[in-house]
Design a protein around this motif. Structure first.
Motif, PDB file in Angstrom:
ATOM      1  N   CYS A  25      16.894  41.604  47.449  1.00 56.26           N
ATOM      2  CA  CYS A  25      16.322  41.386  48.776  1.00 56.26           C
ATOM      3  C   CYS A  25      17.438  41.319  49.824  1.00 56.26           C
ATOM      4  N   ARG A  26      17.098  41.747  50.981  1.00 59.81           N
ATOM      5  CA  ARG A  26      17.879  41.671  52.204  1.00 59.81           C
ATOM      6  C   ARG A  26      19.355  42.047  52.146  1.00 59.81           C
ATOM      7  N   TRP A  43      10.304  49.923  48.232  1.00 57.54           N
ATOM      8  CA  TRP A  43      10.762  48.945  49.206  1.00 57.54           C
ATOM      9  C   TRP A  43       9.582  48.374  49.956  1.00 57.54           C
ATOM     10  N   HIS A  44       9.553  47.045  50.077  1.00 58.03           N
ATOM     11  CA  HIS A  44       8.498  46.371  50.827  1.00 58.03           C
ATOM     12  C   HIS A  44       9.028  46.051  52.223  1.00 58.03           C
ATOM     13  N   ARG A  47       8.631  42.028  53.351  1.00 59.48           N
ATOM     14  CA  ARG A  47       9.392  41.089  52.522  1.00 59.48           C
ATOM     15  C   ARG A  47      10.866  41.468  52.398  1.00 59.48           C
ATOM     16  N   LYS A  48      11.207  42.705  52.772  1.00 62.15           N
ATOM     17  CA  LYS A  48      12.592  43.195  52.634  1.00 62.15           C
ATOM     18  C   LYS A  48      13.076  43.046  51.196  1.00 62.15           C
ATOM     19  N   LEU A  49      12.190  43.379  50.273  1.00 63.98           N
ATOM     20  CA  LEU A  49      12.495  43.336  48.857  1.00 63.98           C
ATOM     21  C   LEU A  49      12.407  44.754  48.334  1.00 63.98           C
ATOM     22  N   CYS A  51      13.379  47.699  44.942  1.00 58.66           N
ATOM     23  CA  CYS A  51      13.635  47.936  43.534  1.00 58.66           C
ATOM     24  C   CYS A  51      14.079  49.390  43.387  1.00 58.66           C
ATOM     25  N   ASN A  88       7.954  39.160  41.558  1.00 62.53           N
ATOM     26  CA  ASN A  88       8.504  38.648  42.813  1.00 62.53           C
ATOM     27  C   ASN A  88       7.456  38.534  43.918  1.00 62.53           C
ATOM     28  N   VAL A  90       5.233  40.809  45.008  1.00 63.32           N
ATOM     29  CA  VAL A  90       5.021  42.019  45.813  1.00 63.32           C
ATOM     30  C   VAL A  90       4.115  42.981  45.057  1.00 63.32           C
ATOM     31  N   CYS A  95       4.457  49.125  48.853  1.00 69.19           N
ATOM     32  CA  CYS A  95       5.846  49.567  48.976  1.00 69.19           C
ATOM     33  C   CYS A  95       5.950  51.007  49.461  1.00 69.19           C
ATOM     34  N   VAL A 151      18.785  47.471  50.744  1.00 72.08           N
ATOM     35  CA  VAL A 151      17.521  46.750  50.632  1.00 72.08           C
ATOM     36  C   VAL A 151      17.137  46.078  51.954  1.00 72.08           C
TER      37      VAL A 151
END
Length: 172
Positions: A25-26, A43-44, A47-49, A51, A88, A90, A95, A151
């Motif tokens: 994240c971030r 990428w979300h 949430r700035k998360l 994978c 996590n 999400v 995404c 990310v």
């Protein structure tokens, strides 16, 4: 498109080898080098998360699935990505998906059983089966790719190098 020097991304890089999966994240920047392998990023935006996976082959050989599960194969790598996102908090369906790699490493003369093309097909298949649109892709051709997945922004910074060519590198 804003220009960020690759060197500033490399300073924060978490490098992925073939078969690896990264979740962050971030502040994380995941980097990898792709030949015929493929990377998928999810990428979300809220949430700035994100994978990323780096898979080697499209699918495991019949009957070997139980012995060798993991991120080496497109099908299992994407399933692991979805599980990590859910773990996590999400939903993968929220995404943004991007696909990279699948290069022909030995030129057009080696098109029989083109593993890069088979990897690209698998990546598109699993992303679409998950109900996601592919927001961006840079796939195929004769060459390899160096990429960084930031990310914090969802941006993927990519440098594509042609095989047997005098062309300059392209940064996208």
């Amino acid at each position: 498109m804003k220009q960020i020097p690759f060197s500033s991304l490399a300073e924060r890089e978490i490098f992925l080898n073939p078969g690896d999966l990264g979740v962050g994240c971030r502040h994380e920047v995941f980097g990898t080098l792709l030949g015929s392998c493929v990377a998928i990023t999810l990428w979300h935006p809220t949430r700035k998360l994100g994978c990323i996976c780096h898979f080697i082959l499209p699918a495991d050989a019949a009957g070997a699935r139980e012995r060798r599960a993991g991120g080496r194969y497109g099908e299992s790598a994407f399933a692991l990505m979805q599980a990590e996102l859910l773990r996590n908090g999400v939903r993968p369906s929220e995404c943004i998906a991007k696909i990279f790699g699948g290069g022909r490493m030995f030129g057009a003369g080696f098109l029989i059983n083109d593993i890069g093309e088979r990897n690209i097909t698998m990546a598109r298949k699993v992303v679409q089966q998950a109900g996601l649109a592919i927001a961006a892709e840079h796939v195929g051709s004769d060459g390899y790719r160096r990429l960084y997945f930031d990310v914090a922004t969802g941006d993927v910074w990519l440098k594509f190098d042609w095989i047997d060519s005098d062309q300059k590198d392209v940064v996208l």
